[in-house]
Motif scaffolding. Structure first.
Motif, short mmCIF file in Angstrom:
data_model
loop_
_atom_site.label_atom_id
_atom_site.label_comp_id
_atom_site.label_asym_id
_atom_site.label_seq_id
_atom_site.Cartn_x
_atom_site.Cartn_y
_atom_site.Cartn_z
N ALA A 74 0.82 -1.21 0.00
CA ALA A 74 0.00 0.00 0.00
C ALA A 74 0.86 1.26 0.00
CB ALA A 74 -0.94 -0.01 1.21
N ALA A 75 1.94 1.25 0.78
CA ALA A 75 2.81 2.43 0.86
C ALA A 75 3.47 2.73 -0.48
CB ALA A 75 3.87 2.23 1.94
N MET A 76 3.95 1.67 -1.15
CA MET A 76 4.59 1.85 -2.45
C MET A 76 3.58 2.36 -3.46
SD MET A 76 6.56 -1.02 -4.75
CE MET A 76 7.15 -0.67 -6.42
N LEU A 77 2.38 1.80 -3.44
CA LEU A 77 1.35 2.22 -4.39
C LEU A 77 0.98 3.69 -4.19
CD1 LEU A 77 -0.49 1.32 -6.66
CD2 LEU A 77 -2.18 0.63 -4.95
N ARG A 78 0.80 4.10 -2.93
CA ARG A 78 0.46 5.50 -2.65
C ARG A 78 1.56 6.43 -3.14
NH1 ARG A 78 -1.35 3.42 2.36
NH2 ARG A 78 0.62 4.04 3.31
N ALA A 79 2.82 6.07 -2.85
CA ALA A 79 3.94 6.93 -3.23
C ALA A 79 4.04 7.09 -4.74
CB ALA A 79 5.26 6.35 -2.68
N HIS A 80 3.84 6.01 -5.47
CA HIS A 80 4.01 6.08 -6.92
C HIS A 80 2.77 6.63 -7.62
CE1 HIS A 80 8.02 4.49 -7.09
NE2 HIS A 80 7.68 3.56 -6.22
#
Length: 298
Positions: free
Chosen positions: A69-75
């Motif tokens: 989830a964190a990677m998806l939000r950042a990208h």
């Protein structure tokens, strides 16, 4: 947990960044060649549709970890900046000679150094103000050569403004990339960037543009551009994973060589004296950030 940012002192990150610079400059030339008959919106959509067709199979073969989830939000946020950068730069390519559009991108290393300091806590030389002043003087030299007034520059003014704005958004995107390379797999980053960018732009292009006409007429060139973009960003992501933003950003200067050669061969473009002088000033300004200073004596 805070990601670990590597500081590889070998030439590997520089070599990777230079390979990325060459591939992306060739991609820019391809997109410039297509810009005469199609809108910027359609070009951006085509770039990322075909970039997805190249990047996703690479990811399926390499099998990086699925994004959390964190990677998806950042990208999701970073890719929005990337899409804006592509739109601004492709628009500038439709107006300016290739080498001039590339020269304005040389502002990005100074901006990268500033943003790297603010966002990542990376150290930069204390003469940042000098670097900014000299680089800005380079932009003014180019503008003077083109006729700095609105009347003198004409349509070129919008190309210059778009290219300068693209330098800012590009720098932001690259620093955001540097922030994620400590924790995210490189192949996953590039695949996710292309997929998200396509999701952002393709619906707009279908609604307001003519992407199908572009694809039908020029799909081999779009496939080439998508492949160059995907592989070029793989090289850049690998470089940013290994070295600070300011160091990798300096490799952008080699684009002048590639853009000059490609512009001459493909578009019969010859750099003007003001473009060359302005590029020299911008490069000198950014190189101030790279100078190592001896610590003051106790």
């Amino acid at each position: 947990m805070k990601p670990v940012l590597r500081h590889d002192v070998s030439l590997l990150p520089i070599g990777m960044a230079m390979a990325g610079a060459i591939l992306l400059t060739v991609m820019d030339a391809v997109m410039k060649g297509l810009s005469a008959g199609f809108s910027t919106l359609d070009l951006v959509a085509g770039r990322y549709v075909f970039g997805t067709l190249v990047a996703v199979p690479i990811a399926l073969v390499m099998r990086p970890a699925l994004p959390n989830a964190a990677m998806l939000r950042a990208h999701l946020v970073r890719t929005l900046v990337v899409v804006v950068t592509a739109g601004l730069f492709f628009y500038s390519l439709s107006i300016l000679p290739l080498v001039e559009a590339v020269v304005f991108s040389y502002l990005s290393p100074v901006i990268m150094a500033l943003l790297g300091r603010v966002m990542l806590g990376e150290k930069v030389a204390p003469a940042v103000a000098v670097a900014i002043a000299v680089s800005f003087a380079g932009v003014i030299v180019i503008a003077v050569g083109k006729g700095i007034s609105v009347a003198g520059m004409g349509r070129d003014l919008w190309g210059v403004l778009a290219a300068v704005a693209a330098a800012f958004t590009y720098a932001l995107a690259m620093v955001m990339l540097r922030a994620r390379t400590g924790s995210d797999p490189i192949v996953g980053i590039v695949a996710l960037q292309n997929v998200i960018a396509m999701a952002y732009v393709l619906p707009l292009s279908l609604a307001f543009g003519q992407p199908l006409s572009l694809v039908q007429a020029h799909w081999p060139w779009l496939l080439l551009a998508g492949g160059l973009g995907a592989v070029g960003h793989l090289f850049y992501a690998g470089a940013f994973k290994r070295a600070p933003a300011a160091k990798i950003g300096a490799v952008e200067y080699t684009n002048f060589i590639w853009a000059t050669a490609i512009g001459y061969v493909a578009f019969s473009e010859i750099p003007t004296a003001s473009a060359t002088a302005g590029a020299a000033l911008i490069v000198c300004g950014s190189l101030v950030l790279m100078v190592k200073r001896k610590p003051a004596a106790a």
